[in-house]
Write an enzyme that holds these catalytic residues in place. Structure first.
Site, mmCIF file in Angstrom:
data_model
loop_
_atom_site.group_PDB
_atom_site.id
_atom_site.type_symbol
_atom_site.label_atom_id
_atom_site.label_comp_id
_atom_site.label_asym_id
_atom_site.label_seq_id
_atom_site.Cartn_x
_atom_site.Cartn_y
_atom_site.Cartn_z
ATOM 1 N N GLY A 50 0.795 -1.407 0.071
ATOM 2 C CA GLY A 50 -0.003 -0.124 -0.157
ATOM 3 C C GLY A 50 0.716 1.290 -0.086
ATOM 4 N N GLU A 105 3.492 3.932 5.909
ATOM 5 C CA GLU A 105 2.402 3.211 5.781
ATOM 6 C C GLU A 105 1.175 3.971 5.063
ATOM 7 O OE1 GLU A 105 1.117 0.629 5.347
ATOM 8 O OE2 GLU A 105 0.559 -0.375 7.281
ATOM 9 N N ASP A 106 0.442 3.175 4.361
ATOM 10 C CA ASP A 106 -0.650 4.095 3.599
ATOM 11 C C ASP A 106 -1.668 4.511 4.518
ATOM 12 O OD1 ASP A 106 -1.526 1.215 3.881
ATOM 13 O OD2 ASP A 106 -2.168 0.773 2.129
ATOM 14 N N ASP A 109 -5.405 1.648 10.443
ATOM 15 C CA ASP A 109 -6.778 1.389 10.503
ATOM 16 C C ASP A 109 -7.079 1.037 12.073
ATOM 17 O OD1 ASP A 109 -9.383 0.785 9.918
ATOM 18 O OD2 ASP A 109 -9.030 -0.964 8.796
ATOM 19 N N ARG A 171 -5.041 0.640 -7.002
ATOM 20 C CA ARG A 171 -3.705 1.223 -6.468
ATOM 21 C C ARG A 171 -3.261 2.263 -7.185
ATOM 22 N NH1 ARG A 171 -1.910 -2.177 -2.398
ATOM 23 N NH2 ARG A 171 -2.286 -4.201 -2.585
HETATM 24 P P1 IMP Z 1 -4.647 -2.103 10.459
HETATM 25 O O1 IMP Z 1 -3.718 -3.270 10.726
HETATM 26 O O2 IMP Z 1 -6.134 -2.384 10.607
HETATM 27 O O3 IMP Z 1 -4.296 -0.890 10.963
HETATM 28 O O4 IMP Z 1 -4.745 -2.315 8.806
HETATM 29 C C1 IMP Z 1 -3.693 -1.590 8.219
HETATM 30 C C2 IMP Z 1 -3.581 -1.977 6.850
HETATM 31 O O5 IMP Z 1 -4.955 -2.444 6.216
HETATM 32 C C3 IMP Z 1 -3.326 -1.001 5.776
HETATM 33 O O6 IMP Z 1 -1.824 -1.008 5.645
HETATM 34 C C4 IMP Z 1 -4.147 -1.158 4.559
HETATM 35 O O7 IMP Z 1 -3.257 -1.713 3.730
HETATM 36 C C5 IMP Z 1 -5.341 -1.868 5.150
HETATM 37 N N1 IMP Z 1 -6.372 -1.098 4.813
HETATM 38 C C6 IMP Z 1 -7.227 -0.548 5.982
HETATM 39 N N2 IMP Z 1 -8.181 0.269 5.704
HETATM 40 C C7 IMP Z 1 -8.010 0.189 4.459
HETATM 41 C C8 IMP Z 1 -9.035 0.840 3.253
HETATM 42 O O8 IMP Z 1 -9.818 1.538 3.581
HETATM 43 N N3 IMP Z 1 -8.486 0.577 2.057
HETATM 44 C C9 IMP Z 1 -7.368 -0.269 1.876
HETATM 45 N N4 IMP Z 1 -6.511 -0.650 2.374
HETATM 46 C C10 IMP Z 1 -7.014 -0.613 3.869
HETATM 47 MG MG MG Z 2 -0.837 -1.855 3.766
#
Ligand code: IMP
Ligand code: MG
Length: 184
Positions: A50, A105-106, A109, A171
């Site tokens: 991402g 990081e992108d 979440d 992407r």
């Molecule tokens: P986390 O572990 O829940 O913080 O998720 C982080 C990863 O989930 C990010 O690096 C993204 O690649 C992916 N992600 C979370 N939300 C989204 C979204 O809305 N669109 C696309 N990828 C997401």
């Molecule tokens: Mg990611």
């Protein structure tokens, strides 16, 4: 949101953050980082896949010398819900001991992915370790972690573009978009 709607190749996600707005904000972040790390060499760690578009723009706008490495972690698979399980699929090639490290990081979440990465990287004794996230969804946090730099706080929508995907699609969108629920 149905998988069928999202995987349709002619679907155009609605604009959440325009290309020009992203460029302006990435430049601001690059300027801030260039001041913070002035006179030092930075080891930039991109989290694949991402972060690659954001990272490519960010490092080209920065004025400090950088070394770039990547790490791939898996957390979601092809689903939009986190499994809570994070695994290193591809590790860094560079040692990070005693280096200034910036994780790129992108999207932050639930925070599970970055928390795992940061805890893991800290064991390798970097001189410093900071995080820049292009997007942050603060309402969704499940673990205690914050990015040192955030591009945009975004609402709890599934976003795509500028590196972010849905099932590997979108992407390469030059803007950040989301899929409207009524596309189902
Ligand atoms: P986390 O572990 O829940 O913080 O998720 C982080 C990863 O989930 C990010 O690096 C993204 O690649 C992916 N992600 C979370 N939300 C989204 C979204 O809305 N669109 C696309 N990828 C997401
Ligand atoms: Mg990611």
């Amino acid at each position: 949101m149905s998988t069928r709607a999202l995987s349709s190749t002619n679907l155009t996600p609605a604009v959440l953050i325009a290309k020009e707005e992203i460029e302006k904000r990435v430049r601001e972040l690059a300027d801030q980082l260039s001041v913070e790390y002035a006179g030092r060499e930075l080891l930039v760690v991109g989290i694949l896949k991402g972060s690659w578009v954001f990272l490519a723009d960010l490092v080209r706008m920065m004025t400090v010398p950088v070394i770039i490495d990547f790490m791939t972690v898996s957390s979601y698979g092809a689903s939009t819900k986190t499994s809570g399980v994070v695994k290193i699929v591809l590790d860094l090639r560079c040692p990070i001991e005693n280096r200034d490290v910036l994780v790129v990081e992108d999207i932050l979440d639930s925070g599970l992915t970055l928390k795992y990465i940061v805890d893991n990287l800290k064991l390798r004794k970097p001189k410093s370790l900071k995080i820049v996230a292009l997007m942050d969804k603060p309402d969704r946090r499940r673990v205690d972690i914050k990015a040192d730099y955030v591009g945009f706080a975004v609402p709890d929508k599934f976003v795509v573009g500028y590196g972010a995907d849905y099932a590997e699609r979108f992407r390469n969108l030059p803007y950040i978009g989301y899929i409207e629920e009524n596309n189902e």
